[in-house]
Design an enzyme around this catalytic site. Sequence first.
Site, PDB file in Angstrom:
ATOM      1  N   ARG A  49      27.340  36.974  10.286  1.00  0.00           N
ATOM      2  CA  ARG A  49      28.361  36.675  11.303  1.00  0.00           C
ATOM      3  C   ARG A  49      29.634  36.129  10.660  1.00  0.00           C
ATOM      4  NH1 ARG A  49      24.935  34.347  16.472  1.00  0.00           N
ATOM      5  NH2 ARG A  49      24.699  36.384  17.416  1.00  0.00           N
ATOM      6  N   LYS A 210       9.954  41.769  26.620  1.00  0.00           N
ATOM      7  CA  LYS A 210       9.729  41.898  28.070  1.00  0.00           C
ATOM      8  C   LYS A 210      10.530  42.998  28.746  1.00  0.00           C
ATOM      9  CE  LYS A 210       8.325  37.204  28.878  1.00  0.00           C
ATOM     10  NZ  LYS A 210       8.636  35.958  29.547  1.00  0.00           N
ATOM     11  N   GLY A 363      19.494  41.153  20.227  1.00  0.00           N
ATOM     12  CA  GLY A 363      18.171  40.599  19.927  1.00  0.00           C
ATOM     13  C   GLY A 363      17.850  40.568  18.450  1.00  0.00           C
ATOM     14  N   GLY A 386      22.890  38.453  23.331  1.00  0.00           N
ATOM     15  CA  GLY A 386      23.075  38.430  24.791  1.00  0.00           C
ATOM     16  C   GLY A 386      24.310  39.205  25.217  1.00  0.00           C
TER      17      GLY A 386
HETATM   18  P1  AMP Z   1      13.547  40.752  22.623  1.00  0.00           P
HETATM   19  O1  AMP Z   1      14.308  39.489  22.311  1.00  0.00           O
HETATM   20  O2  AMP Z   1      13.225  40.949  24.046  1.00  0.00           O
HETATM   21  O3  AMP Z   1      14.155  41.964  21.948  1.00  0.00           O
HETATM   22  O4  AMP Z   1      12.103  40.539  21.976  1.00  0.00           O
HETATM   23  C1  AMP Z   1      11.890  40.421  20.607  1.00  0.00           C
HETATM   24  C2  AMP Z   1      10.495  39.909  20.417  1.00  0.00           C
HETATM   25  O5  AMP Z   1       9.571  40.814  20.986  1.00  0.00           O
HETATM   26  C3  AMP Z   1      10.114  39.767  18.977  1.00  0.00           C
HETATM   27  O6  AMP Z   1      10.078  38.420  18.647  1.00  0.00           O
HETATM   28  C4  AMP Z   1       8.734  40.407  18.897  1.00  0.00           C
HETATM   29  O7  AMP Z   1       7.784  39.584  18.244  1.00  0.00           O
HETATM   30  C5  AMP Z   1       8.349  40.571  20.355  1.00  0.00           C
HETATM   31  N1  AMP Z   1       7.418  41.672  20.557  1.00  0.00           N
HETATM   32  C6  AMP Z   1       7.533  42.936  20.145  1.00  0.00           C
HETATM   33  N2  AMP Z   1       6.443  43.650  20.430  1.00  0.00           N
HETATM   34  C7  AMP Z   1       5.561  42.817  21.028  1.00  0.00           C
HETATM   35  C8  AMP Z   1       4.256  42.966  21.533  1.00  0.00           C
HETATM   36  N3  AMP Z   1       3.606  44.135  21.475  1.00  0.00           N
HETATM   37  N4  AMP Z   1       3.664  41.890  22.098  1.00  0.00           N
HETATM   38  C9  AMP Z   1       4.318  40.709  22.145  1.00  0.00           C
HETATM   39  N5  AMP Z   1       5.572  40.509  21.683  1.00  0.00           N
HETATM   40  C10 AMP Z   1       6.189  41.541  21.120  1.00  0.00           C
END
Ligand code: AMP
Length: 406
Positions: A49, A210, A363, A386
Site C-alpha cells: 500500500r 460467506k 479481501g 471493502g
Molecule cells: P472473504 O474475506 O470473504 O474473502 O473470506 C476469506 C476467508 O475465507 C479466508 O480467511 C479463508 O480462510 C476463508 N475460507 C475460504 N474457504 C473456506 C472454507 N471452505 N471454509 C471456511 N472458510 C473458508
Amino acid sequence: MEESSSLPIRGVLNKLSIKDIDIRGKRVFIRVDFNVPLDENLNITDDRRIRSSLPTINYAIDEGSMIILASHLGRPKGKHDARYSLASVARRLQRLIKKDVTFIPESTGSNAEAVVARMVPGDIVLLENLRFHPGEEANDEEFSKALSKLADVFVSDAFGAAHRSHASIVGITKFLPAVAGFLLQKEIEYLQGVINNPVRPFVAILGGAKVSGKIDVIKNLENKVDKVIVGGGMAYTFLKAMGRNVGDSLVEDSMLDLAREIRDSVIAKGIKFYLPVDCVIAQSIEAGAETKLVTSQEIPNGWKAVDVGPASVKLFSEAIESAKTILWNGPMGVFEVDAFSRGTFAMAHSVADAYALTIVGGGDTDLAVSRAGVSESISFISTGGGAALELLEGKDLPGLVALTDK
Ligand code: AMP
C-alpha cells in the site's frame, strides 16, 4: 502482464485528477492508505500500500509541491494508541522514496501548522494516525476544517478507505479543491471498467468465507458475466441449497433460499455457473488435521470442506481458458493453512497464465496471489478490500462522490 494504456477496458473517472490542476509550489494534502499489516512486534509485513502511493507522491515532488501525507492505521477508536502510530510507516516511506520524511506526532493543531509553515517545495511530512482523533471517523466538521488548514489542495489517493464517510475523505472536500490521485484513478478505471465494459468472455471467480459477503457482487455482475465460478466457503451454501449433504462445511442457512434463487436466475440467463466437484475435507480447521479428498457429493458428517480438489481446479481452469477478462475475489479454501492452500494457489497460477485481462480485487485474494508468487503476472491487483467490494456491488463510494467534478 504490465499495466499499459492500451488495455482493452477502461472505466472513466469523471472527477478532476491531480494532473488537471496546478499544484506547483502548493501545499498538497494527500490522503493515502497506509493501513499496512503489522506483526506482533509492530513490524510492517507488507508495504504494497505504501509503494502503491509513490506515483502520486513522486509527481507532487516533481511539481515542486509541499506534501502533507495523512492516513489511518488499524482501529484505535479515536484515542492515542502507540501500537497504531504511523512513525514506523514514515521510516519505511523514507526508505522507499529515498527522501527525508518528517513525521509529525499529531494530525492537526499548532505544532502541525508550524511544521507545515516551514516546508519548502519537495518537502514531505506524514501526520500521525488520523483515527487517534474521534473527529476522523465521525466526519466532524471542525476536524475536517482543522485538517484543511494545513493545505491548499486535497488529493484523495486512499482507495482502500474511499467507502468511508470520514473527515479526511469526505469532510475535508468541503474546504479544499478535491482531486483524485493516480492510485485512486487506476483503481476506479480497472474495477469500474470491468463492470461497465468488460471484454468478453468475462469470467468472475468468487470465493472466500460467506455468501452474504459476496451476494451483491453476484447480483451486480449477473448481467455482465459469461461464467461465474464459486469456490471457497461460500460454495457449500450453494451446494446445500441444491440438496447436497455438505457435512459440517461452512453454511449460512439463512442464505439458502437466496443462493438457490441466484443460481437459478444466473443459469436462466445463459450464464455458466460452476461449483466445486471435489474437495479437501478435514475435521477441524487447523494445521496437522487429517485430510481426505472426496467428491462434493460425498462429504461425510463430522467433516468440513476446507479447499477445492484437483478436479475442481481442472474444471475451473478450463472454464477460464478462453476468457478475455477475469475478475477474482476470494480464496478457494482456507489457504492460510498450508495443507488447505493448494486449490487457491493452483487457481492463482491458472489466472496468472490466462491470456486475459486479470483483475484481483478485495479481501485476502491479493495475499493469496502474492503467496503463490504470481503477483507480477496479474494485470491489476486492487489495494482496497471493502472499497473494491462496494464498487463491484455497484455502490457509489462516498470518497469518490465528494471529489470535484470534471
Ligand atoms: P472473504 O474475506 O470473504 O474473502 O473470506 C476469506 C476467508 O475465507 C479466508 O480467511 C479463508 O480462510 C476463508 N475460507 C475460504 N474457504 C473456506 C472454507 N471452505 N471454509 C471456511 N472458510 C473458508
